[in-house]
Design a protein around this motif. Sequence first.
Motif, short mmCIF file in Angstrom:
data_model
loop_
_atom_site.label_atom_id
_atom_site.label_comp_id
_atom_site.label_asym_id
_atom_site.label_seq_id
_atom_site.Cartn_x
_atom_site.Cartn_y
_atom_site.Cartn_z
N ARG A 41 8.76 -7.88 4.30
CA ARG A 41 7.44 -7.37 3.92
C ARG A 41 6.56 -7.33 5.16
NH1 ARG A 41 5.52 -11.59 -0.13
NH2 ARG A 41 6.75 -12.89 1.29
N ALA B 21 -3.70 -4.40 5.81
CA ALA B 21 -3.16 -3.26 5.08
C ALA B 21 -1.64 -3.34 5.11
CB ALA B 21 -3.65 -1.95 5.68
N GLY B 22 -1.00 -2.94 4.02
CA GLY B 22 0.47 -2.96 3.94
C GLY B 22 0.92 -3.60 2.64
N ASP B 23 1.71 -4.64 2.71
CA ASP B 23 2.28 -5.27 1.52
C ASP B 23 1.28 -6.24 0.88
OD1 ASP B 23 5.38 -6.06 0.39
OD2 ASP B 23 3.74 -7.49 0.04
N GLN B 24 0.88 -5.90 -0.36
CA GLN B 24 -0.18 -6.70 -0.96
C GLN B 24 0.28 -8.10 -1.37
OE1 GLN B 24 -2.68 -4.61 -3.70
NE2 GLN B 24 -4.20 -6.24 -3.66
N ARG C 290 3.55 1.90 12.56
CA ARG C 290 4.47 2.50 11.59
C ARG C 290 5.93 2.21 11.94
NH1 ARG C 290 1.10 5.57 8.44
NH2 ARG C 290 -0.78 6.09 9.59
N GLN D 191 -4.40 1.81 7.56
CA GLN D 191 -5.81 1.72 7.13
C GLN D 191 -6.52 0.54 7.80
OE1 GLN D 191 -5.89 4.80 6.20
NE2 GLN D 191 -7.29 4.39 4.49
N GLY E 20 -5.09 -1.18 1.73
CA GLY E 20 -4.11 -0.18 1.28
C GLY E 20 -2.92 -0.07 2.21
N ASP E 21 -2.50 1.16 2.44
CA ASP E 21 -1.28 1.40 3.21
C ASP E 21 -1.43 1.05 4.69
OD1 ASP E 21 -0.10 2.29 0.93
OD2 ASP E 21 -0.47 4.42 1.35
N VAL E 22 -0.30 0.74 5.31
CA VAL E 22 -0.28 0.48 6.75
C VAL E 22 -0.98 1.64 7.48
CG1 VAL E 22 1.20 0.31 8.80
CG2 VAL E 22 1.78 -0.94 6.70
#
Lengths: 286, 286, 286, 286
Positions: free
Chosen positions: D115, D138-141, D103, D166, D162-164
């Motif tokens: 990104r 996971a993070g920026d698609q 994070r 995961q 999904g989100d950072v």
Amino acid sequence: MARIGFLGLGIMGRAMAANLLKAGFEVTVWNRSAAKCVPLVAQGAAQAATPREVVEACDFTIAILADPAAARETVFAADGVLAGMSAGKGYIDMSTVDDATAREIAGAIASKGGRFLEAPVSGTKKPAEDGTLVILAAGDQSLYDEAGPAFDKLGKKRVFLGDVGQGARMKLVVNMIMGSMMVALSEGLALGLKGNLDGAKILEVIEAGAMACPMFKGKGPMLLNDDASTSFPLKHMQKDLRLALALSEELGQSLQAASAANEVFKRANIAGHGDDDIAAVYRVVR
Amino acid sequence: MARIGFLGLGIMGRAMAANLLKAGFEVTVWNRSAAKCVPLVAQGAAQAATPREVVEACDFTIAILADPAAARETVFAADGVLAGMSAGKGYIDMSTVDDATAREIAGAIASKGGRFLEAPVSGTKKPAEDGTLVILAAGDQSLYDEAGPAFDKLGKKRVFLGDVGQGARMKLVVNMIMGSMMVALSEGLALGLKGNLDGAKILEVIEAGAMACPMFKGKGPMLLNDDASTSFPLKHMQKDLRLALALSEELGQSLQAASAANEVFKRANIAGHGDDDIAAVYRVVR
Amino acid sequence: MARIGFLGLGIMGRAMAANLLKAGFEVTVWNRSAAKCVPLVAQGAAQAATPREVVEACDFTIAILADPAAARETVFAADGVLAGMSAGKGYIDMSTVDDATAREIAGAIASKGGRFLEAPVSGTKKPAEDGTLVILAAGDQSLYDEAGPAFDKLGKKRVFLGDVGQGARMKLVVNMIMGSMMVALSEGLALGLKGNLDGAKILEVIEAGAMACPMFKGKGPMLLNDDASTSFPLKHMQKDLRLALALSEELGQSLQAASAANEVFKRANIAGHGDDDIAAVYRVVR
Amino acid sequence: MARIGFLGLGIMGRAMAANLLKAGFEVTVWNRSAAKCVPLVAQGAAQAATPREVVEACDFTIAILADPAAARETVFAADGVLAGMSAGKGYIDMSTVDDATAREIAGAIASKGGRFLEAPVSGTKKPAEDGTLVILAAGDQSLYDEAGPAFDKLGKKRVFLGDVGQGARMKLVVNMIMGSMMVALSEGLALGLKGNLDGAKILEVIEAGAMACPMFKGKGPMLLNDDASTSFPLKHMQKDLRLALALSEELGQSLQAASAANEVFKRANIAGHGDDDIAAVYRVVR
């Protein structure tokens, strides 16, 4: 006779401060909501407006607060303990806090020249009222000695365990054993009842033998009566098991049975019994 | 006053027969190796040559034998209990035997018109000597009542639990809790010592709190001193845990923590501690 | 080509006998309810009225029966296997039976001069139909060799394991691992879903990695869809775990994780999922 | 075609960067000790003096570093990733780091307009060399899509989660299942060997059935040969089990079997097998 400050008049603190007054100590009290001071003032306590004032007026100050956040705020707030601390004064935190909080508070007190003692207790409401707590102290030994006469009115047993952190550690060890015993009793009772034994007789037999202990005497009937009125909240026990397991990872100790007991407590917690007494673990065992 | 027979003068039996004599009962003893009868005869016991003679001479006969094989032979041999049994006489087996053995003996006694009671005990050598055993009786209630005054000299607590089998079942429940507690104490002590707590202080704190019990008072110092002089052989405890788990399969009761404790005892057994005291479980935990 | 007898046309037996017929073997069938023979007779099988007739007519006879009781009766009944057994004939029991039953049947066959092979299988309905079972044989090696060509039509893999009993033992070992894996998958999936991972993606990731196996491919989607349509009844898996743990007590092997998995299966069994597929263990884990 | 940066040329990174070069990507490499760049430069890579230069020269940069400390330093040092980051550039961390580190790095990259993608992998040395890793992103698609063609040369499977956070979570779930399976295999093998089954045949039977998987195929013979040459260090597996259990406390999921497996791994770790392969867990089970 030492002038003693007392911060935090919850279930435990109220009973403890009253015991000090009964024993003739000069006690100055403070509580976040001041109303709780009234009965103690009626018993002879002085009342102060802030933790700072308490500390300034006393030789040493005892605190027993709800959680680490409250423990921290009481020390670090504008008119908190630290603001009143000066060389030679003592601060005794009897709250159950995490390691980091204990060390942070210890460091802050030391930075003002004060003396610090962590002194979590084993025992809940009833022993607090009866003055039969077990006091697990660690930190400044001169303060431990100085507070000795007061401790002897609060508890029936006190030990000094060395550096700050060892008190909390002892409490984890003791509570871990307690958690395992709670599950052991639950499993034994559940097995016996499924085997058509009479629950009360199982408890009688235990009570007459090598495993007779105040805990089984107290909790056994609660299990049979599905009574989980809270004296030690289940979620706190599960937290202590979690912390004991974390400690075991750090120290390199395998805990096969305690880890199993922890999973049972987790199931009870997940099933919604977190605020019930630890006796409620029986509800997911039976 | 009832004439009481007594079969089996091992560590337990010798002490129990002596207590009956001391209380003024008329006791006739027998033991496989007759030499063990000598001190009891010196205390006033009559001696018989066979179990049959004992049974014939007495109102009811108590047996406490080493294992199911001995319990069986004492009953079924040519001059065994069965040969002397007749209508109205009583036979009380205080040995710890398996369910099948208990039922077989019970059936044989009944076939002769006799009355049968299983009455395993909770407690080992010291309580046997002190007359403070806990007696877990099941079977013929009239015999239980008749033997009451004798039981009261052997133990400080007795319960009547219903049909044959329920006594053994109660013993499993109690010993299962004991096994879990032994592992709990071992894990707690091991964790505390790795965390630089003083072992004696851990025991003091336990002794002062809700978990204080004769078992921890007795076993705790043994753990610290690596003393495993046998009062309850570890392999017997592991067997009881195995039987309790087998019972749980039959009755539909999950035993998460007791099964973990059993695996710890299995490891201790495999490591060669089967003949040591249950305290030796600590050796594979620490 | 050997004349083969086939006793027991349940889900497994029907498919296996059909595979033998398809491969061109001369097969004589029998089933307790004769109606189940009809489709196999249509595929070319001979039909006999009793197990005795089957055995008399064939070089060796294969049986796959529902449970130990059925296995026993088929052998020992008036017109059972034993009545038709004579020197040199073979009897292959592919049922999953307990040790005592296997030994009793083995002894009886030997007493008539017959040859015996236990040959439980790993695999359920689908592998039986596809001829891809794994055959775990033990007993008479000459019979194992003679039945080899037939086994090769029933399974994709066969091993000879020595004395009678070793086949059943191998099956316990394999099923114990399977039980632990079923709980491992359940716990992993439950944790992931609580952590907002997509269930299908968890299965995809497993399927792409080192743990990819037919079992996870088959059971994984069942867990996600709450589908427990039975291919391997949960109560049988729990029984196998119980037997594996009993074996571990006998052999001196601690099984920390398998005992935990067994307790989870016990909970599922107690919760009423005994007749559902082993996939239903997920219902008490999630 | 994208210009790709690559930071960290350990066992994994070296193989991965080589696969990108083989596939024709333009790759700029950096490693703390520059010597490790030599073979890759020989295969066509450009070399940069600092992470900053790599990031400045490339569209997106992949890092796979030894531990959270290295991951952090590579980003935050004077000439680190952050110093070269600007709007639209991408940073993909394929290291296995803790939640907090992920994070913190994600936030720092975002603060520069960059990104971020976390993309830990399932698989060790061999899959890295073969380009058969499983990538848990996971993070920026948009960065995930842009890096897709490169990922497809590194792994055989990739998922976007999904989100950072995961990605790391998926890795914990997968490794927890793996840890439980490793203990399951160890217990099964140990039981079978004590029961006089042939180890190689146990593995054959597993390999032929529903549990056949690359992991058992690889680790099984290592267990039998007492080979613990490291591909996945045991202490890392124990750490992942610990983190999975911590996650379960947070999410409210009881993990009865995984907690038992964790205690077995703890025992192996304490016994000195932390740097051996996870196969060494067998040494405390057998």
